[in-house]
Scaffold this motif. Structure first.
Motif, mmCIF file in Angstrom:
data_model
loop_
_atom_site.group_PDB
_atom_site.id
_atom_site.type_symbol
_atom_site.label_atom_id
_atom_site.label_comp_id
_atom_site.label_asym_id
_atom_site.label_seq_id
_atom_site.Cartn_x
_atom_site.Cartn_y
_atom_site.Cartn_z
ATOM 1 N N ARG A 192 0.811 -1.220 0.000
ATOM 2 C CA ARG A 192 0.000 0.000 0.000
ATOM 3 C C ARG A 192 0.846 1.273 0.000
ATOM 4 O O ARG A 192 0.542 2.242 0.701
ATOM 5 C CB ARG A 192 -0.996 -0.017 1.147
ATOM 6 C CG ARG A 192 -1.876 -1.271 1.142
ATOM 7 C CD ARG A 192 -2.960 -1.313 2.151
ATOM 8 N NE ARG A 192 -4.020 -0.340 2.004
ATOM 9 C CZ ARG A 192 -4.957 -0.326 1.049
ATOM 10 N NH1 ARG A 192 -4.929 -1.230 0.105
ATOM 11 N NH2 ARG A 192 -5.891 0.590 1.039
ATOM 12 N N ARG A 193 1.919 1.268 -0.818
ATOM 13 C CA ARG A 193 2.742 2.465 -0.942
ATOM 14 C C ARG A 193 1.994 3.510 -1.754
ATOM 15 O O ARG A 193 1.251 3.185 -2.678
ATOM 16 C CB ARG A 193 4.073 2.118 -1.607
ATOM 17 C CG ARG A 193 4.929 1.273 -0.668
ATOM 18 C CD ARG A 193 6.149 0.720 -1.329
ATOM 19 N NE ARG A 193 7.058 1.773 -1.740
ATOM 20 C CZ ARG A 193 8.205 1.524 -2.378
ATOM 21 N NH1 ARG A 193 8.572 0.289 -2.653
ATOM 22 N NH2 ARG A 193 8.968 2.514 -2.738
ATOM 23 N N ASN A 194 2.164 4.762 -1.401
ATOM 24 C CA ASN A 194 1.454 5.866 -2.047
ATOM 25 C C ASN A 194 2.293 6.361 -3.231
ATOM 26 O O ASN A 194 3.060 7.319 -3.104
ATOM 27 C CB ASN A 194 1.198 6.981 -1.038
ATOM 28 C CG ASN A 194 0.319 8.067 -1.582
ATOM 29 O OD1 ASN A 194 -0.262 7.934 -2.652
ATOM 30 N ND2 ASN A 194 0.219 9.156 -0.843
ATOM 31 N N ILE A 195 2.132 5.708 -4.378
ATOM 32 C CA ILE A 195 2.931 6.022 -5.565
ATOM 33 C C ILE A 195 2.027 6.605 -6.638
ATOM 34 O O ILE A 195 0.999 6.027 -6.978
ATOM 35 C CB ILE A 195 3.658 4.763 -6.086
ATOM 36 C CG1 ILE A 195 4.613 4.258 -5.005
ATOM 37 C CG2 ILE A 195 4.375 5.060 -7.394
ATOM 38 C CD1 ILE A 195 5.299 2.968 -5.324
ATOM 39 N N ILE A 234 4.893 9.343 -2.455
ATOM 40 C CA ILE A 234 4.579 10.406 -1.514
ATOM 41 C C ILE A 234 4.531 9.788 -0.127
ATOM 42 O O ILE A 234 3.767 8.848 0.113
ATOM 43 C CB ILE A 234 3.228 11.058 -1.865
ATOM 44 C CG1 ILE A 234 3.299 11.598 -3.287
ATOM 45 C CG2 ILE A 234 2.876 12.148 -0.870
ATOM 46 C CD1 ILE A 234 1.968 11.938 -3.871
ATOM 47 N N ARG A 235 5.385 10.292 0.770
ATOM 48 C CA ARG A 235 5.417 9.761 2.129
ATOM 49 C C ARG A 235 5.800 10.860 3.110
ATOM 50 O O ARG A 235 6.397 11.855 2.721
ATOM 51 C CB ARG A 235 6.345 8.567 2.254
ATOM 52 C CG ARG A 235 7.714 8.753 1.677
ATOM 53 C CD ARG A 235 8.466 7.465 1.619
ATOM 54 N NE ARG A 235 9.443 7.443 2.700
ATOM 55 C CZ ARG A 235 10.220 6.421 2.940
ATOM 56 N NH1 ARG A 235 10.154 5.340 2.237
ATOM 57 N NH2 ARG A 235 11.075 6.465 3.915
ATOM 58 N N PRO A 236 5.448 10.671 4.360
ATOM 59 C CA PRO A 236 5.736 11.693 5.361
ATOM 60 C C PRO A 236 7.234 11.923 5.540
ATOM 61 O O PRO A 236 8.038 11.026 5.314
ATOM 62 C CB PRO A 236 5.142 11.137 6.648
ATOM 63 C CG PRO A 236 4.365 9.948 6.279
ATOM 64 C CD PRO A 236 4.785 9.522 4.914
ATOM 65 N N PHE A 237 7.564 13.135 5.945
ATOM 66 C CA PHE A 237 8.950 13.449 6.266
ATOM 67 C C PHE A 237 8.984 14.033 7.665
ATOM 68 O O PHE A 237 8.185 14.919 7.976
ATOM 69 C CB PHE A 237 9.504 14.475 5.283
ATOM 70 C CG PHE A 237 10.907 14.885 5.635
ATOM 71 C CD1 PHE A 237 11.976 14.087 5.283
ATOM 72 C CD2 PHE A 237 11.145 16.039 6.350
ATOM 73 C CE1 PHE A 237 13.262 14.452 5.631
ATOM 74 C CE2 PHE A 237 12.429 16.408 6.697
ATOM 75 C CZ PHE A 237 13.485 15.616 6.333
#
Length: 75
Positions: free
Chosen positions: A36-39, A54-57
């Motif tokens: 479930r990666r947000n690509i 897109i992932r949190p930083f």
């Protein structure tokens, strides 16, 4: 240019075709969807594709808090 979630593009075009367009193996596409990666895939007007995750930083690697807990208990 159109931005499409990876999972949606795969359901439209198929895993093998998307993998070929991005220059990766179909197994990489399957794993990205399974975990479930947000690509997001950018499909350009000329038909070329590129993708960004897109992932949190900042983001921690999975299991990182376990490693930190073990390390702090050893000190």
């Amino acid at each position: 240019m159109e931005n499409i979630p990876l999972e949606d593009l795969v359901s439209r075009l198929g895993q093998a075709r998307v993998a070929r367009a991005l220059g990766v193996k179909p197994a990489s596409i399957a794993k990205a969807i399974r975990t479930r990666r947000n690509i997001m895939v950018m499909v350009n007007d000329d038909g070329s594709c590129s993708a960004k995750e897109i992932r949190p930083f900042p983001s921690k690697a999975q299991g990182q808090d376990v490693v930190e807990a073990i390390s702090s208990s050893l000190v």
